[in-house]
Design an enzyme around this catalytic site. Structure first.
Site, PDB file in Angstrom:
ATOM      1  N   CYS A   1      14.333  11.359   6.878  1.00  0.00           N
ATOM      2  CA  CYS A   1      13.846  10.908   8.617  1.00  0.00           C
ATOM      3  C   CYS A   1      15.094  11.000   8.908  1.00  0.00           C
ATOM      4  O   CYS A   1      15.011  11.010  10.060  1.00  0.00           O
ATOM      5  CB  CYS A   1      13.045   9.121   8.457  1.00  0.00           C
ATOM      6  SG  CYS A   1      14.413   8.311   7.558  1.00  0.00           S
TER       7      CYS A   1
ATOM      8  N   GLU B   1       9.590  17.107  14.775  1.00  0.00           N
ATOM      9  CA  GLU B   1       9.834  16.589  13.693  1.00  0.00           C
ATOM     10  C   GLU B   1       9.147  17.567  12.167  1.00  0.00           C
ATOM     11  O   GLU B   1       8.338  17.254  12.784  1.00  0.00           O
ATOM     12  CB  GLU B   1       9.358  15.362  12.719  1.00  0.00           C
ATOM     13  CG  GLU B   1       9.750  14.665  11.479  1.00  0.00           C
ATOM     14  CD  GLU B   1       9.592  13.362  11.238  1.00  0.00           C
ATOM     15  OE1 GLU B   1       8.666  12.759  11.493  1.00  0.00           O
ATOM     16  OE2 GLU B   1      10.844  12.864  10.544  1.00  0.00           O
TER      17      GLU B   1
ATOM     18  N   LYS C   1       0.891  -1.046  -0.047  1.00  0.00           N
ATOM     19  CA  LYS C   1      -0.172  -0.048  -0.040  1.00  0.00           C
ATOM     20  C   LYS C   1       1.012   1.593   0.033  1.00  0.00           C
ATOM     21  O   LYS C   1       1.449   1.929   0.784  1.00  0.00           O
ATOM     22  CB  LYS C   1      -0.728  -0.037   1.005  1.00  0.00           C
ATOM     23  CG  LYS C   1      -2.667   0.322   1.328  1.00  0.00           C
ATOM     24  CD  LYS C   1      -2.223   2.284   1.306  1.00  0.00           C
ATOM     25  CE  LYS C   1      -1.824   3.331   2.294  1.00  0.00           C
ATOM     26  NZ  LYS C   1      -1.504   4.616   1.856  1.00  0.00           N
TER      27      LYS C   1
ATOM     28  N   GLU D   1       9.351   1.809  11.081  1.00  0.00           N
ATOM     29  CA  GLU D   1      10.596   2.528  10.371  1.00  0.00           C
ATOM     30  C   GLU D   1      10.044   3.979  10.417  1.00  0.00           C
ATOM     31  O   GLU D   1       9.125   4.405  10.206  1.00  0.00           O
ATOM     32  CB  GLU D   1      11.198   2.377   9.505  1.00  0.00           C
ATOM     33  CG  GLU D   1      11.892   1.441   9.003  1.00  0.00           C
ATOM     34  CD  GLU D   1      12.753   1.143  10.105  1.00  0.00           C
ATOM     35  OE1 GLU D   1      13.416   2.149  10.080  1.00  0.00           O
ATOM     36  OE2 GLU D   1      13.521  -0.110  10.334  1.00  0.00           O
TER      37      GLU D   1
END
Ligand code: NAD
Length: 503
Positions: A289, A387, A180, A255
């Site tokens: 990331c 973030e 997906k 992750e």
């Protein structure tokens, strides 16, 4: 006009490109001009059910599960070869879809091919078990078996690379897959389906269902026949997925997000450190990331390093992602752009000094954020703790090793860290004390495919890459064999027990 065409994207289920059962589509928007690029089939539970059924059948009854390793690896290598052959188109599609500069997506396509080659090699040498001789009476041995239907859910920030990062080990170890992809970057996942279709993988082995997280993604997570979920994305989504996968007890790999520190001591090689931190936060448009989005500078070099940073930021080439000279392109989506801009407003409110590069006027229609430094931050500011996932770096001064270590660790994330010092003892000492899954000393973010990738704390659970991925995508089964006489406890023995004879 490019020589590559973008057409409507459909699901890939059981070896066929199909529209969604509900017949719905959504629009895929270009980050560069915010125009519609194409339409994408919108998948729901029914489409996921169909894809999982195909993948389960392919796993249980198809040739894939019975195939010898050498034969299976021929397919995996063929996928790598086709990715290489289609490298130019893949990087074009990736830049068109995500706004990532073409010079950077070129490298990603090459790296994606390497992912397949790497796991083709690794499975040949690593699809082995252990054996233990137990006092001459037993042998215990292990074998590694594929698990079944693997649900793979991926983000938009480096879509093709991250998809192949999961698809390659999942398939190489013999699982079947339902992918997906992120709804904001469907193009290269579709190209991967085309490549795998051309390679002729048995039907049902690899499936792609497009759509949104709350519908298609959530249905994949909840499906009882999906045995594992490998997820890359935001921390809050990861937490939701863990909760939703609990009822069906899935194996999960997470992750997640990051807010990684780069720590630069006054004794470091400052020129190299400057190159590394500028690349580390502004490459991939800052949507990375492992970006060093928190920069800790030791006070004696604070002013001069900041001056050098300002100069770099004012020179970064912001532009059309298709131009080879572009260093920073537009962010993936208007919504994400708004979020990043919101953080720059927050930085002003929190009292940081905001220094930004510029965006040429001709690009104002795109989701551009100029490379931005947030100077004189404290570690407690939201812009230093949350973030942002854009070309924005919070810069924080420090005095001592102990102080910077405490600040580096005083955060919920723990994905990556970068330490710059010429004192080798301090480099190792700090690297070992930093709470993060990965640390680079005097180095930018380079990675050999054999090493584990992943984070600690709120940045992830488990590791991908190398043999860690191999272990995630397989089940170790242990087999005990008696080879000598051994004592078996006797229960329920009748008085006149008879010996059992064969007929
Ligand atoms: P996201 O969490 O919004 O979406 C990721 C994927 O999850 C998408 O495919 C989305 O459709 C799907 N999803 C969303 N809600 C879901 C749900 N309830 N159930 C199932 N699936 C769902 O993340 P994003 O915005 O696409 O990606 C950016 C994030 O990814 C950043 O936080 C970044 O740090 C992180 N990231 C981490 C790594 C890593 O290796 N640690 C690598 C790349 C990106």
């Amino acid at each position: 006009m490019s020589k590559f065409q973008v057409s409507p994207v459909r699901h890939y289920i059981n070896g066929q490109f199909v529209s969604g059962i509900a017949g719905k589509t959504f629009e895929n928007i270009s980050p560069f001009r915010n125009q519609v690029l194409n339409t994408v089939a919108e998948g729901f539970k029914e489409d996921i059910d169909l894809a999982v059924r195909a993948a389960k059948k392919a796993f249980e009854q198809g040739p894939w599960g019975k195939m010898g390793v050498a034969e299976r690896m021929k397919y995996i290598v063929m996928i790598a070869e086709k990715i290489e052959a289609n490298g130019e188109e893949l990087s074009y599609l990736e830049s068109l879809d995500t706004g990532l500069p073409i010079s950077q997506t070129k490298k990603m396509a090459a790296r994606a091919a390497e992912n397949f080659r790497f796991y083709a090699e690794m499975v040949k040498s690593r699809m082995v078990g252990e054996a233990y001789q137990v006092d001459g009476d037993f042998i215990n041995y292990t074998i590694h078996k594929p698990i079944g239907v693997a649900g793979l859910i991926t983000p938009w920030n480096a879509p093709f690379m991250l998809e192949t990062w999961k698809v390659a080990p999942a398939l190489a170890t013999g699982n079947t897959v339902v992918l997906k992809p992120a709804e904001w970057s469907p193009l290269t996942a579709n190209k991967l389906a085309e490549i795998i279709n051309e390679v002729g993988l048995p039907e049902g082995v690899f499936n792609v269902v497009h759509g949104f997280g709350e519908t298609a993604g959530a249905s994949l997570v909840a499906h009882p026949d999906v045995r594992l979920i490998s997820f890359t994305g935001e921390t809050s989504t990861g937490s939701e997925i863990i909760k939703n996968s609990a009822d069906t007890l899935k194996k999960t790999s997470m992750e997640l997000g990051g807010k990684s520190p780069a720590i630069i001591f006054a004794d470091a090689d400052l020129e190299s450190a400057l190159d590394a931190v500028v690349w580390g936060v502004f490459s991939f448009n800052g949507e990375r990331c492992t970006a060093n989005s928190r920069l800790f500078l030791q006070k004696p070099i604070y002013d001069s390093f900041v001056e050098a940073l300002k100069e770099r930021v004012s020179n970064i080439v912001v532009g059309d992602p298709m131009e080879p000279s572009t260093e920073v392109g537009p962010l993936i989506h208007k919504k994400h752009w708004q979020n990043v801009i919101k953080y720059i407003d927050i930085a002003h409110e929190e009292g940081a000094e905001v220094v930004s590069g510029s965006i040429p006027d001709e690009f104002r229609e795109g989701n551009y954020v100029a490379p931005t430094l947030l100077l004189n931050c404290t570690n407690q500011m939201r812009v230093a703790q949350e973030e942002i996932f854009g070309p924005v770096m919070a810069v924080i001064p420090f005095d001592t090793e102990q102080e910077v270590l405490e600040m580096a660790n005083d955060i919920r994330y723990g994905l990556a860290a970068y330490v710059w010092t010429s004192d080798i003892k301090r480099g190792h000492r700090l690297a070992q004390a930093v709470e993060s899954g990965m640390v680079w000393i005097n180095s930018q973010n380079v990675r050999d495919l054999r090493i584990p990738f992943g984070g600690t704390k709120n940045s992830g659970i488990g590791r991908e890459g190398g043999h860690y991925a191999f272990e995630f995508y397989t089940e170790a089964q242990v087999i005990h064999v008696a080879i000598g006489d051994h004592h078996i406890p006797k229960f329920g023995i009748p008085k006149n027990s008879k010996i059992i004879k064969s007929n």
